[in-house]
Design a protein around this motif. Structure first.
Motif, mmCIF file in Angstrom:
data_model
loop_
_atom_site.group_PDB
_atom_site.id
_atom_site.type_symbol
_atom_site.label_atom_id
_atom_site.label_comp_id
_atom_site.label_asym_id
_atom_site.label_seq_id
_atom_site.Cartn_x
_atom_site.Cartn_y
_atom_site.Cartn_z
ATOM 1 N N GLN A 80 0.839 -1.206 0.000
ATOM 2 C CA GLN A 80 0.000 0.000 0.000
ATOM 3 C C GLN A 80 0.869 1.250 0.000
ATOM 4 O O GLN A 80 2.012 1.220 0.454
ATOM 5 N N CYS A 81 0.317 2.321 -0.526
ATOM 6 C CA CYS A 81 1.023 3.607 -0.540
ATOM 7 C C CYS A 81 1.364 4.014 0.899
ATOM 8 O O CYS A 81 0.518 3.918 1.794
ATOM 9 N N ASN A 129 -1.106 7.657 8.010
ATOM 10 C CA ASN A 129 -1.107 7.062 6.686
ATOM 11 C C ASN A 129 -2.559 6.966 6.228
ATOM 12 O O ASN A 129 -3.295 6.073 6.630
ATOM 13 N N THR A 130 -2.978 7.947 5.393
ATOM 14 C CA THR A 130 -4.386 8.007 5.016
ATOM 15 C C THR A 130 -4.669 7.409 3.640
ATOM 16 O O THR A 130 -5.807 7.248 3.258
ATOM 17 N N CYS A 131 -3.630 7.109 2.895
ATOM 18 C CA CYS A 131 -3.830 6.617 1.529
ATOM 19 C C CYS A 131 -3.810 5.096 1.503
ATOM 20 O O CYS A 131 -2.905 4.476 2.047
ATOM 21 N N ARG A 132 -4.792 4.495 0.902
ATOM 22 C CA ARG A 132 -4.844 3.034 0.854
ATOM 23 C C ARG A 132 -4.637 2.498 -0.558
ATOM 24 O O ARG A 132 -4.842 1.325 -0.823
ATOM 25 N N ASN A 133 -4.228 3.367 -1.488
ATOM 26 C CA ASN A 133 -4.004 2.925 -2.878
ATOM 27 C C ASN A 133 -2.805 1.986 -2.948
ATOM 28 O O ASN A 133 -1.875 2.107 -2.144
ATOM 29 N N PRO A 134 -2.837 1.056 -3.913
ATOM 30 C CA PRO A 134 -1.650 0.198 -4.080
ATOM 31 C C PRO A 134 -0.441 1.021 -4.554
ATOM 32 O O PRO A 134 -0.596 1.940 -5.353
ATOM 33 N N GLU A 148 5.018 -0.307 -8.455
ATOM 34 C CA GLU A 148 6.067 -1.343 -8.379
ATOM 35 C C GLU A 148 7.438 -0.704 -8.119
ATOM 36 O O GLU A 148 7.851 0.198 -8.850
ATOM 37 N N GLY A 149 8.068 -1.140 -7.062
ATOM 38 C CA GLY A 149 9.419 -0.642 -6.763
ATOM 39 C C GLY A 149 9.436 0.616 -5.918
ATOM 40 O O GLY A 149 10.516 1.105 -5.564
ATOM 41 N N PHE A 150 8.250 1.160 -5.626
ATOM 42 C CA PHE A 150 8.198 2.395 -4.824
ATOM 43 C C PHE A 150 7.226 2.228 -3.664
ATOM 44 O O PHE A 150 6.457 1.265 -3.617
ATOM 45 N N ASP A 151 7.263 3.208 -2.750
ATOM 46 C CA ASP A 151 6.407 3.159 -1.570
ATOM 47 C C ASP A 151 5.210 4.085 -1.688
ATOM 48 O O ASP A 151 4.583 4.390 -0.690
ATOM 49 N N PHE A 152 4.966 4.595 -2.910
ATOM 50 C CA PHE A 152 3.854 5.532 -3.049
ATOM 51 C C PHE A 152 3.025 5.167 -4.278
ATOM 52 O O PHE A 152 3.463 4.409 -5.147
ATOM 53 N N CYS A 153 1.829 5.714 -4.314
ATOM 54 C CA CYS A 153 0.912 5.398 -5.412
ATOM 55 C C CYS A 153 0.960 6.506 -6.476
ATOM 56 O O CYS A 153 1.651 7.510 -6.299
ATOM 57 N N LYS A 154 0.195 6.295 -7.516
ATOM 58 C CA LYS A 154 0.185 7.239 -8.635
ATOM 59 C C LYS A 154 -0.234 8.655 -8.186
ATOM 60 O O LYS A 154 0.282 9.653 -8.679
ATOM 61 N N SER A 155 -1.151 8.706 -7.225
ATOM 62 C CA SER A 155 -1.623 10.019 -6.766
ATOM 63 C C SER A 155 -0.545 10.779 -6.001
ATOM 64 O O SER A 155 -0.612 11.997 -5.873
#
Lengths: 361, 127
Positions: free
Chosen positions: B5-6, B14-19, B22-29
């Motif tokens: 999860q992001c 940690n309020t973001c639950r987006n996946p 790949e290879g990072f700890d954050f989501c597209k947003s």
């Protein structure tokens, strides 16, 4: 018109074939920023040295004896030339001549001729025959090397192996892969350059060169590194680019310090592909043929050498432009047949350009 | 996308639950977070030479090494030479080649690692 003191600079090494000597590019470098009244004089032992017919660059050409004729013959001829041309500075640029000019430094100084050149012993330290020992003493990596006096030295050797490189005592080198090839090139190099030959371990990698200039106290005045991009079948650079590899720049400083060098110096290196180790292949006691690249990159080392030889103060160069590329090309000079006749019969060739340049600078 | 999860945190939560990408700890947003993970500097001796057909090469003027680049590589490295922030580079590449920014980012990571390995950028990762 105010009178102008002439500065007569003689340069050797005029041959400009597929293994060109540095003379023409040294003169081209001086011409680029020449002091007023500069007259460039070529010295050559070969009437067919192609650069002797470069009338746009040279003012005069004189024949000198072949290096094999020794110091006395050279001195005697230089005395004659000096009477006619009144030389101020000589820049020897062929390995085989540097020894001779170094031995004649004191005599030539008495004639009013200046040179920036080390003692003969120092010239010998970096000779092809002594290079391996010099490198070992001073912690420079260099390929395993054996001095070869007869072919049986190669036949019975178990230290160098194949592939290897067989080198003439002053110039020329061939890669050899078998004993049979070694035999062919042993004969060829011996006939052309005499004995001994130098037999060296072959190192696979990319080739680099550094040119440096040191003053009489071995202070480094300038240095420029290049990487070879294209080589001829003789292994001569036909294209190269200036780079700023600090390891190589440091190596030039170390070589000058270890040799106690004064004058121009070229260190040829190869970086082994498998290990990245830098090996010293050769240390040459002169400017390299590619010297004009250093000039265009911002360091006019030949002109600095002239000024140092004349005892003038020269500010050291601290940088140069990286990424300057040279690509060598061949050209033809068209001249009257009597140019060759004059050089052969009279031993000199006067182009009278000096007068023209003086009137139309 | 990974199962991770992001990890985007705002005001300690940690309020973001987006996946995560790949290879990072954050989501597209939260792609701007890349600036806190990957940082870089192109040294002065590393030059980009581009040609009219949008291909190019990198010249390492210290070692004399030359590396050829394809069109996207030339474009990306030209932006890096201008010291553009990585989120902006991702956005510009995504727009130019009409590729999703998550794909750009994961491909960029390989390019970035190659540049670091070859000494063509100075790695400056945030701790």
């Amino acid at each position: 018109m105010p009178s102008m003191k002439r500065l007569n600079i003689a340069v050797t090494g005029l041959n400009a074939t597929n293994n060109p000597a540095p003379g023409l590019n040294i003169m081209r470098s001086i011409r680029k920023e020449q002091p007023p009244g500069t007259r460039l004089i070529g010295l050559t032992f070969d009437t067919l040295a192609t650069g002797a017919y470069e009338s746009s660059l040279l003012d005069e050409v004189y024949i000198v004896p072949y290096p094999a004729e020794g110091e006395d013959a050279l001195l005697s001829r230089l005395v004659e030339i000096n009477k006619a041309a009144r030389l101020d500075v000589i820049i020897p640029s062929i390995d085989a001549e540097v020894n001779l000019y170094s031995s004649l430094k004191t005599e030539l100084r008495k004639l009013g001729i200046h040179m920036l050149i080390p003692d003969r012993a120092k010239v010998q330290f970096r000779s092809k025959q002594s290079l391996y020992d010099f490198c070992k003493r001073n912690n420079f990596d260099t390929p395993r090397t054996r001095i070869v006096y007869e072919f049986s030295d190669i036949e019975h050797d178990k230290t160098i192996g194949y592939p290897s490189v067989l080198k003439g005592s002053f110039t020329d080198a061939h890669k050899v892969d078998t004993l049979e090839e070694a035999s062919i090139f042993f004969d060829r190099l011996t006939k052309e350059w005499g004995l001994p030959l130098v037999w060296q371990q072959f190192i696979l990698g990319e080739e680099y060169d550094v040119v440096a200039l040191a003053d009489e106290k071995s202070n480094v005045i300038g240095k420029v590194v290049m990487k070879k991009f294209a080589l001829t079948e003789k292994g001569k650079a036909w294209s190269a680019v200036t780079i700023g590899d600090k390891n190589i720049l440091d190596m030039a400083d170390a070589a000058i310090k270890a040799l106690g060098w004064a004058g121009p110096l070229e260190v040829e290196l190869i970086k082994e592909a498998s290990s990245g180790t830098l090996y010293v292949l050769e240390i040459n006691p002169r400017f390299p043929t590619w010297i004009y690249l250093a000039v265009e990159a911002g360091q006019n080392l030949p002109l600095a050498a002239v000024n140092l030889a004349l005892g003038k103060k020269v500010k050291p160069f601290h940088s140069y432009e990286l990424g300057k590329l040279f690509v060598r090309s061949m050209g033809e000079n068209i001249c009257d047949f009597n140019a060759l006749c004059n050089l052969t019969v009279r031993g000199n060739l006067i182009y009278h350009n000096y007068k023209k340049r003086r009137n139309n600078p | 996308m990974s199962n991770k999860q992001c990890a985007f945190v705002k005001r300690g939560k940690n309020t973001c639950r987006n996946p995560a990408i790949e290879g990072f700890d954050f989501c597209k947003s939260h792609i701007d977070q890349i600036d806190s993970v990957l940082r870089y500097k192109v040294p002065d001796h590393v030059r980009l030479e581009s040609s009219s057909n949008e291909l190019g090469f990198i010249f390492d003027a210290n070692l004399g090494h030359v590396y050829y680049l394809n069109t996207p590589g030339t474009y990306i490295f030209s932006l890096m030479k201008e010291n553009k922030p990585l989120p902006e580079i991702v956005r510009m590449v995504s727009k130019r080649y009409r590729v999703d920014s998550t794909k750009v980012l994961s491909d960029f990571r390989d390019f970035y690692n190659n540049l670091v390995d070859l000494g063509l950028i100075a790695k400056h990762e945030a701790s």
